[in-house]
Design a protein around this motif. Structure first.
Motif, PDB file in Angstrom:
ATOM      1  N   TRP A 101       0.820  -1.218   0.000  1.00  0.00           N
ATOM      2  CA  TRP A 101       0.000   0.000   0.000  1.00  0.00           C
ATOM      3  C   TRP A 101       0.851   1.265   0.000  1.00  0.00           C
ATOM      4  CZ3 TRP A 101      -4.612  -0.578  -1.611  1.00  0.00           C
ATOM      5  CH2 TRP A 101      -5.359  -1.707  -1.287  1.00  0.00           C
ATOM      6  N   GLN A 102       2.022   1.219   0.597  1.00  0.00           N
ATOM      7  CA  GLN A 102       2.839   2.442   0.680  1.00  0.00           C
ATOM      8  C   GLN A 102       3.278   2.927  -0.698  1.00  0.00           C
ATOM      9  OE1 GLN A 102       7.096   1.665   2.087  1.00  0.00           O
ATOM     10  NE2 GLN A 102       6.118  -0.299   2.522  1.00  0.00           N
ATOM     11  N   PHE A 103       3.220   2.040  -1.706  1.00  0.00           N
ATOM     12  CA  PHE A 103       3.667   2.423  -3.038  1.00  0.00           C
ATOM     13  C   PHE A 103       2.521   2.898  -3.940  1.00  0.00           C
ATOM     14  CE2 PHE A 103       6.830  -0.608  -1.488  1.00  0.00           C
ATOM     15  CZ  PHE A 103       7.999   0.109  -1.692  1.00  0.00           C
ATOM     16  N   THR A 104       1.293   2.828  -3.453  1.00  0.00           N
ATOM     17  CA  THR A 104       0.170   3.216  -4.301  1.00  0.00           C
ATOM     18  C   THR A 104       0.057   4.731  -4.460  1.00  0.00           C
ATOM     19  OG1 THR A 104      -1.346   3.092  -2.403  1.00  0.00           O
ATOM     20  CG2 THR A 104      -1.141   1.130  -3.773  1.00  0.00           C
ATOM     21  N   THR A 105       0.925   5.477  -3.808  1.00  0.00           N
ATOM     22  CA  THR A 105       0.965   6.921  -4.038  1.00  0.00           C
ATOM     23  C   THR A 105       1.667   7.238  -5.349  1.00  0.00           C
ATOM     24  OG1 THR A 105       3.011   7.059  -2.744  1.00  0.00           O
ATOM     25  CG2 THR A 105       0.935   7.472  -1.580  1.00  0.00           C
ATOM     26  N   GLY A 106       2.281   6.211  -5.978  1.00  0.00           N
ATOM     27  CA  GLY A 106       2.828   6.422  -7.306  1.00  0.00           C
ATOM     28  C   GLY A 106       4.322   6.256  -7.454  1.00  0.00           C
ATOM     29  N   ASP A 107       5.040   5.873  -6.389  1.00  0.00           N
ATOM     30  CA  ASP A 107       6.490   5.735  -6.487  1.00  0.00           C
ATOM     31  C   ASP A 107       6.827   4.357  -7.036  1.00  0.00           C
ATOM     32  OD1 ASP A 107       9.193   5.970  -6.342  1.00  0.00           O
ATOM     33  OD2 ASP A 107       9.272   6.503  -4.220  1.00  0.00           O
ATOM     34  N   PRO A 111       7.641   2.574 -18.478  1.00  0.00           N
ATOM     35  CA  PRO A 111       6.641   3.526 -17.995  1.00  0.00           C
ATOM     36  C   PRO A 111       5.308   2.855 -17.670  1.00  0.00           C
ATOM     37  CG  PRO A 111       7.810   4.435 -19.874  1.00  0.00           C
ATOM     38  CD  PRO A 111       8.264   3.008 -19.748  1.00  0.00           C
ATOM     39  N   GLY A 112       4.719   3.258 -16.555  1.00  0.00           N
ATOM     40  CA  GLY A 112       3.445   2.696 -16.128  1.00  0.00           C
ATOM     41  C   GLY A 112       2.979   3.367 -14.861  1.00  0.00           C
ATOM     42  N   THR A 113       1.987   2.765 -14.217  1.00  0.00           N
ATOM     43  CA  THR A 113       1.370   3.375 -13.044  1.00  0.00           C
ATOM     44  C   THR A 113       1.153   2.335 -11.952  1.00  0.00           C
ATOM     45  OG1 THR A 113      -0.875   2.941 -13.869  1.00  0.00           O
ATOM     46  CG2 THR A 113       0.132   5.053 -14.488  1.00  0.00           C
ATOM     47  N   ILE A 114       0.870   2.838 -10.747  1.00  0.00           N
ATOM     48  CA  ILE A 114       0.408   2.012  -9.631  1.00  0.00           C
ATOM     49  C   ILE A 114      -0.905   2.622  -9.161  1.00  0.00           C
ATOM     50  CG2 ILE A 114       0.913   1.044  -7.366  1.00  0.00           C
ATOM     51  CD1 ILE A 114       3.846   1.602  -7.851  1.00  0.00           C
ATOM     52  N   THR A 115      -1.961   1.835  -9.168  1.00  0.00           N
ATOM     53  CA  THR A 115      -3.265   2.328  -8.743  1.00  0.00           C
ATOM     54  C   THR A 115      -3.891   1.349  -7.759  1.00  0.00           C
ATOM     55  OG1 THR A 115      -4.366   1.261 -10.627  1.00  0.00           O
ATOM     56  CG2 THR A 115      -3.680   3.564 -10.910  1.00  0.00           C
ATOM     57  N   SER A 116      -4.817   1.839  -6.972  1.00  0.00           N
ATOM     58  CA  SER A 116      -5.571   0.983  -6.052  1.00  0.00           C
ATOM     59  C   SER A 116      -7.043   1.341  -6.148  1.00  0.00           C
ATOM     60  CB  SER A 116      -5.076   1.164  -4.611  1.00  0.00           C
ATOM     61  OG  SER A 116      -5.285   2.493  -4.168  1.00  0.00           O
ATOM     62  N   THR A 117      -7.890   0.350  -5.944  1.00  0.00           N
ATOM     63  CA  THR A 117      -9.340   0.561  -5.979  1.00  0.00           C
ATOM     64  C   THR A 117      -9.985  -0.228  -4.854  1.00  0.00           C
ATOM     65  OG1 THR A 117      -9.592  -1.271  -7.566  1.00  0.00           O
ATOM     66  CG2 THR A 117      -9.456   0.952  -8.473  1.00  0.00           C
ATOM     67  N   TYR A 143      -7.808  -3.704  -4.136  1.00  0.00           N
ATOM     68  CA  TYR A 143      -7.119  -4.168  -5.334  1.00  0.00           C
ATOM     69  C   TYR A 143      -5.995  -3.211  -5.709  1.00  0.00           C
ATOM     70  CZ  TYR A 143     -11.613  -6.565  -5.539  1.00  0.00           C
ATOM     71  OH  TYR A 143     -12.735  -7.294  -5.219  1.00  0.00           O
ATOM     72  N   VAL A 144      -4.864  -3.775  -6.088  1.00  0.00           N
ATOM     73  CA  VAL A 144      -3.709  -2.992  -6.535  1.00  0.00           C
ATOM     74  C   VAL A 144      -3.366  -3.428  -7.956  1.00  0.00           C
ATOM     75  CG1 VAL A 144      -1.261  -2.484  -6.162  1.00  0.00           C
ATOM     76  CG2 VAL A 144      -2.804  -2.692  -4.204  1.00  0.00           C
ATOM     77  N   ALA A 145      -3.100  -2.472  -8.832  1.00  0.00           N
ATOM     78  CA  ALA A 145      -2.710  -2.763 -10.211  1.00  0.00           C
ATOM     79  C   ALA A 145      -1.434  -2.002 -10.536  1.00  0.00           C
ATOM     80  CB  ALA A 145      -3.819  -2.382 -11.185  1.00  0.00           C
ATOM     81  N   ILE A 146      -0.423  -2.725 -10.984  1.00  0.00           N
ATOM     82  CA  ILE A 146       0.867  -2.147 -11.353  1.00  0.00           C
ATOM     83  C   ILE A 146       1.066  -2.394 -12.843  1.00  0.00           C
ATOM     84  CG2 ILE A 146       3.361  -2.183 -10.928  1.00  0.00           C
ATOM     85  CD1 ILE A 146       2.466  -3.697  -8.216  1.00  0.00           C
ATOM     86  N   THR A 147       1.293  -1.360 -13.617  1.00  0.00           N
ATOM     87  CA  THR A 147       1.442  -1.508 -15.063  1.00  0.00           C
ATOM     88  C   THR A 147       2.820  -1.031 -15.510  1.00  0.00           C
ATOM     89  OG1 THR A 147       0.594   0.687 -15.663  1.00  0.00           O
ATOM     90  CG2 THR A 147      -1.028  -1.077 -15.339  1.00  0.00           C
ATOM     91  N   GLY A 148       3.227  -1.503 -16.671  1.00  0.00           N
ATOM     92  CA  GLY A 148       4.509  -1.101 -17.237  1.00  0.00           C
ATOM     93  C   GLY A 148       4.658  -1.666 -18.635  1.00  0.00           C
ATOM     94  N   CYS A 149       5.864  -1.625 -19.148  1.00  0.00           N
ATOM     95  CA  CYS A 149       6.145  -2.155 -20.477  1.00  0.00           C
ATOM     96  C   CYS A 149       7.624  -2.484 -20.565  1.00  0.00           C
ATOM     97  CB  CYS A 149       5.733  -1.169 -21.573  1.00  0.00           C
ATOM     98  SG  CYS A 149       6.696   0.376 -21.564  1.00  0.00           S
ATOM     99  N   GLN A 179      10.438  -0.969 -25.942  1.00  0.00           N
ATOM    100  CA  GLN A 179       9.513  -1.804 -26.721  1.00  0.00           C
ATOM    101  C   GLN A 179       8.138  -1.736 -26.057  1.00  0.00           C
ATOM    102  OE1 GLN A 179      10.838  -5.783 -27.974  1.00  0.00           O
ATOM    103  NE2 GLN A 179      12.844  -5.339 -27.127  1.00  0.00           N
ATOM    104  N   CYS A 180       7.611  -0.533 -25.911  1.00  0.00           N
ATOM    105  CA  CYS A 180       6.420  -0.381 -25.078  1.00  0.00           C
ATOM    106  C   CYS A 180       5.143  -0.929 -25.688  1.00  0.00           C
ATOM    107  CB  CYS A 180       6.241   1.080 -24.651  1.00  0.00           C
ATOM    108  SG  CYS A 180       6.826   1.341 -22.946  1.00  0.00           S
ATOM    109  N   ALA A 181       5.234  -1.527 -26.887  1.00  0.00           N
ATOM    110  CA  ALA A 181       4.090  -2.290 -27.379  1.00  0.00           C
ATOM    111  C   ALA A 181       3.931  -3.579 -26.572  1.00  0.00           C
ATOM    112  CB  ALA A 181       4.267  -2.628 -28.857  1.00  0.00           C
ATOM    113  N   GLN A 182       5.016  -4.015 -25.929  1.00  0.00           N
ATOM    114  CA  GLN A 182       4.992  -5.203 -25.066  1.00  0.00           C
ATOM    115  C   GLN A 182       4.703  -4.720 -23.647  1.00  0.00           C
ATOM    116  OE1 GLN A 182       5.351  -7.633 -27.118  1.00  0.00           O
ATOM    117  NE2 GLN A 182       7.147  -7.447 -28.400  1.00  0.00           N
ATOM    118  N   ARG A 183       3.472  -4.959 -23.175  1.00  0.00           N
ATOM    119  CA  ARG A 183       3.014  -4.354 -21.935  1.00  0.00           C
ATOM    120  C   ARG A 183       2.757  -5.395 -20.856  1.00  0.00           C
ATOM    121  NH1 ARG A 183      -2.139  -1.591 -24.310  1.00  0.00           N
ATOM    122  NH2 ARG A 183      -2.571  -1.166 -22.112  1.00  0.00           N
ATOM    123  N   GLY A 184       2.867  -4.960 -19.594  1.00  0.00           N
ATOM    124  CA  GLY A 184       2.638  -5.854 -18.476  1.00  0.00           C
ATOM    125  C   GLY A 184       1.745  -5.242 -17.418  1.00  0.00           C
ATOM    126  N   LEU A 185       1.037  -6.114 -16.698  1.00  0.00           N
ATOM    127  CA  LEU A 185       0.171  -5.713 -15.578  1.00  0.00           C
ATOM    128  C   LEU A 185       0.333  -6.735 -14.466  1.00  0.00           C
ATOM    129  CD1 LEU A 185      -2.436  -4.269 -14.257  1.00  0.00           C
ATOM    130  CD2 LEU A 185      -3.723  -6.080 -15.385  1.00  0.00           C
TER     131      LEU A 185
END
Length: 234
Positions: free
Chosen positions: A52-58, A100-106, A110-116, A120-126
């Motif tokens: 949870w401490q990382f959901t502020t975006g770091d 590049p990506g984000t960290i979000t919580s809902t 639920y926590v979602a971490i995205t990147g690529c 080669q940012c057409a290759q993406r991860g979650l």
């Protein structure tokens, strides 16, 4: 569908059957090094509260945190056939999340971490985590461009979506709605108005058994485009 994705990458490189088995000479076995219980203890709801401490975006701080590396290694152990044969799934996940990506919580759950993949940012991860369950569920998703065909930015360029849950789903043909919602939000972000051609989805059990699905059956179809409002960025 290219012979069902070459029979799901030859059943994840022939290592996946309903009951995986390996024949090993017991005389050649070497005891693994002792595991540090402070780092490698089994996942529990309390163990993952540090996320949870990382959901502020770091996000960079999360990627370099040793706990995150162990989290991937302890929960993503299935064989993978989407990125450099022989690469552990946890290492591929780290790479697909490192760009590049984000960290979000809902829902305070639920926590979602995205990147690529960098450059080669057409290759993406979650990475999706349900921290509200007694036995936390993690799921790594990789959107893989099929480079044998059109370039990634070409109209109708084909992609395959790979899903790796940390435990076997009750029904791999029907994703839990929180997972489906997280995947739709990630795949079809506001402003991404070009159609995303996902030709197939593979749900891979932790023991390596692949289930070949389609975006439609899993509820991952693209809805109407939501244009970005002025001054916002995707």
């Amino acid at each position: 569908m290219r012979t069902l994705l070459q029979l799901a990458a030859t059943l994840l490189l022939t290592g996946a059957t309903a009951t995986p088995a390996q024949i090993t000479n017991p005389d050649t076995l070497v005891a693994p090094p002792p595991r540090n219980p402070a780092i490698h203890k089994p996942a529990s709801t309390q163990d993952l509260q540090w996320l949870w401490q990382f959901t502020t975006g770091d996000k960079q701080a999360l990627l370099t945190d040793e706990r995150f590396k162990h989290l991937l290694a302890d929960n993503l152990k299935a064989p993978q056939a989407f990125w450099h044969i022989g690469t552990p799934l946890s290492d591929a996940a780290q790479l697909f999340l490192s760009g590049p990506g984000t960290i979000t919580s809902t829902g305070n759950r639920y926590v979602a971490i995205t990147g690529c993949v960098p450059d080669q940012c057409a290759q993406r991860g979650l990475l999706y985590a349900d921290l509200g369950a007694r036995d936390p569920l993690l799921l790594f998703a990789a959107l893989r461009w099929n480079e044998q065909s059109q370039t990634s930015d070409a109209p109708n360029a084909p992609f395959t979506l790979w899903l790796f849950p940390s435990r076997t789903l009750d029904n791999p043909q029907q994703l839990p709605e929180p997972i489906a919602h997280a995947l739709r939000t990630w795949l079809f972000a506001p402003g991404h108005c070009h159609p995303l051609n996902i030709t197939s989805v593979l749900v891979v059990d932790p023991n390596g058994v692949p289930h070949i699905e389609t975006p439609m059956t899993l509820g991952l179809t693209q809805g109407p485009c939501t244009p970005l409002t002025p001054g916002t960025h995707s």
